[in-house]
Scaffold this motif. Structure first.
Motif, PDB file in Angstrom:
ATOM      1  N   SER A  93       0.933  -1.134   0.046  1.00  0.00           N
ATOM      2  CA  SER A  93       0.042   0.053  -0.007  1.00  0.00           C
ATOM      3  C   SER A  93       1.026   1.258  -0.036  1.00  0.00           C
ATOM      4  N   LYS A  94       2.061   1.079   0.374  1.00  0.00           N
ATOM      5  CA  LYS A  94       3.114   2.434   0.195  1.00  0.00           C
ATOM      6  C   LYS A  94       3.846   2.348  -1.169  1.00  0.00           C
ATOM      7  N   VAL A  95       3.720   1.386  -1.929  1.00  0.00           N
ATOM      8  CA  VAL A  95       4.137   1.430  -3.289  1.00  0.00           C
ATOM      9  C   VAL A  95       3.492   2.261  -4.099  1.00  0.00           C
ATOM     10  N   LEU A  96       4.218   3.118  -4.919  1.00  0.00           N
ATOM     11  CA  LEU A  96       3.774   3.841  -6.201  1.00  0.00           C
ATOM     12  C   LEU A  96       4.268   3.212  -7.609  1.00  0.00           C
ATOM     13  N   TRP A  97       3.341   2.473  -7.944  1.00  0.00           N
ATOM     14  CA  TRP A  97       3.443   1.804  -9.487  1.00  0.00           C
ATOM     15  C   TRP A  97       3.204   2.638 -10.600  1.00  0.00           C
ATOM     16  N   ILE A 139      -1.218   4.040  -6.252  1.00  0.00           N
ATOM     17  CA  ILE A 139      -0.777   3.668  -5.045  1.00  0.00           C
ATOM     18  C   ILE A 139      -1.985   3.334  -3.934  1.00  0.00           C
ATOM     19  N   LYS A 140      -2.241   2.296  -3.621  1.00  0.00           N
ATOM     20  CA  LYS A 140      -3.165   1.844  -2.713  1.00  0.00           C
ATOM     21  C   LYS A 140      -4.353   2.064  -3.502  1.00  0.00           C
ATOM     22  N   ASP A 141      -5.152   3.029  -3.167  1.00  0.00           N
ATOM     23  CA  ASP A 141      -6.486   3.196  -3.988  1.00  0.00           C
ATOM     24  C   ASP A 141      -6.756   4.443  -4.717  1.00  0.00           C
ATOM     25  N   GLU A 142      -5.384   5.051  -5.113  1.00  0.00           N
ATOM     26  CA  GLU A 142      -5.307   6.457  -5.647  1.00  0.00           C
ATOM     27  C   GLU A 142      -4.626   6.291  -7.213  1.00  0.00           C
ATOM     28  N   LEU A 143      -5.233   7.072  -7.936  1.00  0.00           N
ATOM     29  CA  LEU A 143      -4.576   7.137  -9.403  1.00  0.00           C
ATOM     30  C   LEU A 143      -3.824   8.463  -9.363  1.00  0.00           C
ATOM     31  N   PRO A 186       1.044  -3.900 -11.433  1.00  0.00           N
ATOM     32  CA  PRO A 186      -0.459  -3.829 -11.449  1.00  0.00           C
ATOM     33  C   PRO A 186      -0.859  -2.615 -12.472  1.00  0.00           C
ATOM     34  N   ILE A 187      -0.062  -1.703 -12.762  1.00  0.00           N
ATOM     35  CA  ILE A 187      -0.396  -0.474 -13.596  1.00  0.00           C
ATOM     36  C   ILE A 187      -0.889  -0.965 -15.088  1.00  0.00           C
ATOM     37  N   GLU A 188      -0.227  -2.198 -15.390  1.00  0.00           N
ATOM     38  CA  GLU A 188      -0.376  -2.572 -16.816  1.00  0.00           C
ATOM     39  C   GLU A 188      -1.862  -2.979 -16.743  1.00  0.00           C
ATOM     40  N   ASN A 189      -2.565  -3.577 -15.854  1.00  0.00           N
ATOM     41  CA  ASN A 189      -3.955  -3.788 -16.051  1.00  0.00           C
ATOM     42  C   ASN A 189      -4.619  -2.538 -15.842  1.00  0.00           C
ATOM     43  N   LEU A 190      -4.401  -1.569 -15.251  1.00  0.00           N
ATOM     44  CA  LEU A 190      -4.966  -0.250 -15.361  1.00  0.00           C
ATOM     45  C   LEU A 190      -5.154   0.025 -16.670  1.00  0.00           C
ATOM     46  N   TRP A 191      -3.895  -0.040 -17.717  1.00  0.00           N
ATOM     47  CA  TRP A 191      -3.781   0.348 -19.040  1.00  0.00           C
ATOM     48  C   TRP A 191      -4.718  -0.354 -19.889  1.00  0.00           C
ATOM     49  N   SER A 192      -4.960  -1.544 -19.533  1.00  0.00           N
ATOM     50  CA  SER A 192      -5.830  -2.360 -20.419  1.00  0.00           C
ATOM     51  C   SER A 192      -7.150  -1.916 -19.901  1.00  0.00           C
ATOM     52  N   GLU A 199     -11.922   1.591  -5.718  1.00  0.00           N
ATOM     53  CA  GLU A 199     -11.876  -0.012  -5.523  1.00  0.00           C
ATOM     54  C   GLU A 199     -11.256  -0.913  -6.354  1.00  0.00           C
ATOM     55  N   GLN A 200     -11.105  -0.498  -7.637  1.00  0.00           N
ATOM     56  CA  GLN A 200     -10.756  -1.065  -8.993  1.00  0.00           C
ATOM     57  C   GLN A 200      -9.087  -0.818  -8.640  1.00  0.00           C
ATOM     58  N   ILE A 201      -8.552   0.106  -8.081  1.00  0.00           N
ATOM     59  CA  ILE A 201      -7.236   0.609  -8.226  1.00  0.00           C
ATOM     60  C   ILE A 201      -6.584  -0.187  -7.001  1.00  0.00           C
ATOM     61  N   LYS A 202      -7.644  -0.280  -5.889  1.00  0.00           N
ATOM     62  CA  LYS A 202      -7.053  -1.232  -4.615  1.00  0.00           C
ATOM     63  C   LYS A 202      -7.236  -2.533  -5.037  1.00  0.00           C
ATOM     64  N   THR A 203      -8.077  -2.966  -5.790  1.00  0.00           N
ATOM     65  CA  THR A 203      -7.939  -4.542  -6.247  1.00  0.00           C
ATOM     66  C   THR A 203      -6.486  -4.853  -6.838  1.00  0.00           C
ATOM     67  N   LEU A 204      -6.070  -3.933  -7.765  1.00  0.00           N
ATOM     68  CA  LEU A 204      -4.873  -4.027  -8.377  1.00  0.00           C
ATOM     69  C   LEU A 204      -3.624  -4.105  -7.735  1.00  0.00           C
ATOM     70  N   THR A 205      -3.589  -3.059  -6.515  1.00  0.00           N
ATOM     71  CA  THR A 205      -2.318  -2.920  -5.979  1.00  0.00           C
ATOM     72  C   THR A 205      -2.470  -4.043  -4.661  1.00  0.00           C
ATOM     73  N   GLU A 206      -3.556  -4.492  -4.502  1.00  0.00           N
ATOM     74  CA  GLU A 206      -3.547  -5.383  -3.178  1.00  0.00           C
ATOM     75  C   GLU A 206      -3.522  -6.875  -3.943  1.00  0.00           C
ATOM     76  N   SER A 207      -3.248  -7.120  -5.367  1.00  0.00           N
ATOM     77  CA  SER A 207      -2.930  -8.351  -5.964  1.00  0.00           C
ATOM     78  C   SER A 207      -1.453  -8.463  -5.840  1.00  0.00           C
ATOM     79  N   MET A 208      -0.606  -7.874  -5.410  1.00  0.00           N
ATOM     80  CA  MET A 208       0.891  -7.786  -5.258  1.00  0.00           C
ATOM     81  C   MET A 208       1.200  -9.176  -4.531  1.00  0.00           C
TER      82      MET A 208
END
Length: 263
Positions: free
Chosen positions: A63-67, A112-116, A198-204, A237-246
Motif C-alpha cells: 500500500s506504500k508503493v507507487l507503481w 498507489i493503494k486506492d489512488e490514481l 499492476p498498472i499494466e492492468n489499468l492500461w488494459s 476500489e478497482q485500483i485497490k484490487t490491482l495494488t492488493e494483487s501484489m
C-alpha cells in the motif's frame, strides 16, 4: 490445440466435410478466438532475478508503493480491436487506414493503494531520454502531486519504475536521489517483467474503454481527452484490487520459479 483453426480442430477429431460456419458455431459454445500474448523472452538469468525480487519484497507493505509506467495510445487503437458482431443485412462500418495508427500520445500515470496519480500527457514530439524524463516528472508528478503529500507519506512511499533506459540511467537515478527517492525508497525492478506491474492492468481497462466498438479518433487531443475520461471512471476500489494483487503475484513468481504469471 491453442490458436488452431476450426478446420484443424475438426480434422484432429477425424471430422471432415463440415462447413466453416457450422464449425465456428459449434466452437463458440466452448471456446473463444484469441490472439497469442506477446511477452519479452525470459532466460535463466531473468528468471533468477525475478525470484530474487520476489523474495526481497515478499514482506513489503504494498500500500506504500507507487507503481508507475507509460502507455502510448494511438488514434486507431491496437490492431485487431475493431472486430465484433453485426446483424444480418448490416454492413460493416468503414475504418480509416493510417500509418502507425494515425500517430499517438504518450501517457504517464501511477497508482498507489486506492489512488490514481495522473494521468499526465507527455508533450507531443518529446522523446523521453534521461533529461526529458526527469523534467517531465518535475513538472507533473512532483509539482502537481508529490509536494502536496505529508512528510510521513513521503518518508514511507516507495517509488517503482521499470528499467527503460530513461528510467534506469545514472542521470535519472542521481536526480531521483536528490529528490529523496533513493536506496530502499526506489524499488529495484527485474528485467522483462510487465506482468508484475499492476498498472499494466489499468492500461488494459483504459484501452478497452477508449477503443470499445472499434472507435477511432481524429486528433491527438481527442484521444487524450478520452484517456482522461476513462481514467476518471476508474474508481478507488478497482485500483485497490490491482495494488492488493501484489502479494499473490510474488507468490506466483516463486511458485513458477521466475516464470511468467500472466496479468
Amino acid at each position: 490445440m491453442p490458436l488452431a483453426t476450426s478446420l484443424a480442430i475438426f480434422q484432429s477429431c477425424n471430422i471432415t466435410g463440415v462447413p466453416k460456419s457450422t464449425r465456428c458455431a459449434i466452437l463458440r459454445d466452448m471456446a473463444k478466438v484469441r490472439k497469442a500474448e506477446r511477452r519479452p523472452p525470459l532466460n535463466k538469468t531473468h528468471k533468477l532475478k525475478r525470484q530474487d525480487w520476489a523474495k526481497k519484497y515478499l514482506k513489503t507493505d504494498f500500500s506504500k508503493v507507487l507503481w508507475t509506467d507509460e502507455m502510448r495510445v494511438s488514434l486507431d487503437g491496437p490492431d485487431g480491436w475493431a472486430c465484433g458482431w453485426i446483424g444480418k443485412g448490416q454492413r460493416a462500418p468503414v475504418r480509416l487506414r493510417r500509418q502507425q495508427g494515425g500517430g499517438g500520445v504518450l501517457v504517464w500515470a501511477g497508482i498507489i493503494k486506492d489512488e490514481l496519480v495522473g494521468p499526465f500527457r507527455v508533450e507531443d514530439g518529446v522523446k523521453l531520454n534521461s533529461q526529458s524524463y526527469c523534467q517531465f516528472l518535475e513538472d507533473t508528478f512532483f509539482k502537481q502531486w508529490y509536494r502536496k503529500k505529508s512528510a510521513s507519506f513521503k518518508k514511507n512511499m516507495i517509488f517503482m519504475q521499470d528499467n527503460a533506459p530513461s528510467h534506469a540511467s545514472k542521470y535519472s537515478t542521481a536526480w531521483l536521489a536528490r529528490k529523496g527517492i533513493k536506496e530502499e525508497k526506489l524499488m529495484t525492478w527485474p528485467p522483462c517483467s510487465p506482468d508484475l506491474n499492476p498498472i499494466e492492468n489499468l492500461w488494459s481497462i483504459i484501452k478497452c474503454e477508449i477503443y470499445k466498438e472499434g472507435k477511432q479518433y481524429t486528433s491527438l487531443n481527442s484521444v487524450w481527452e478520452a484517456v482522461v475520461a476513462a481514467a476518471c471512471n476508474v474508481d478507488g476500489e478497482q485500483i485497490k484490487t490491482l495494488t492488493e494483487s501484489m502479494d499473490g503475484r510474488l507468490l506466483s513468481v516463486l511458485a513458477k520459479k521466475g516464470g511468467y504469471i500472466g496479468r
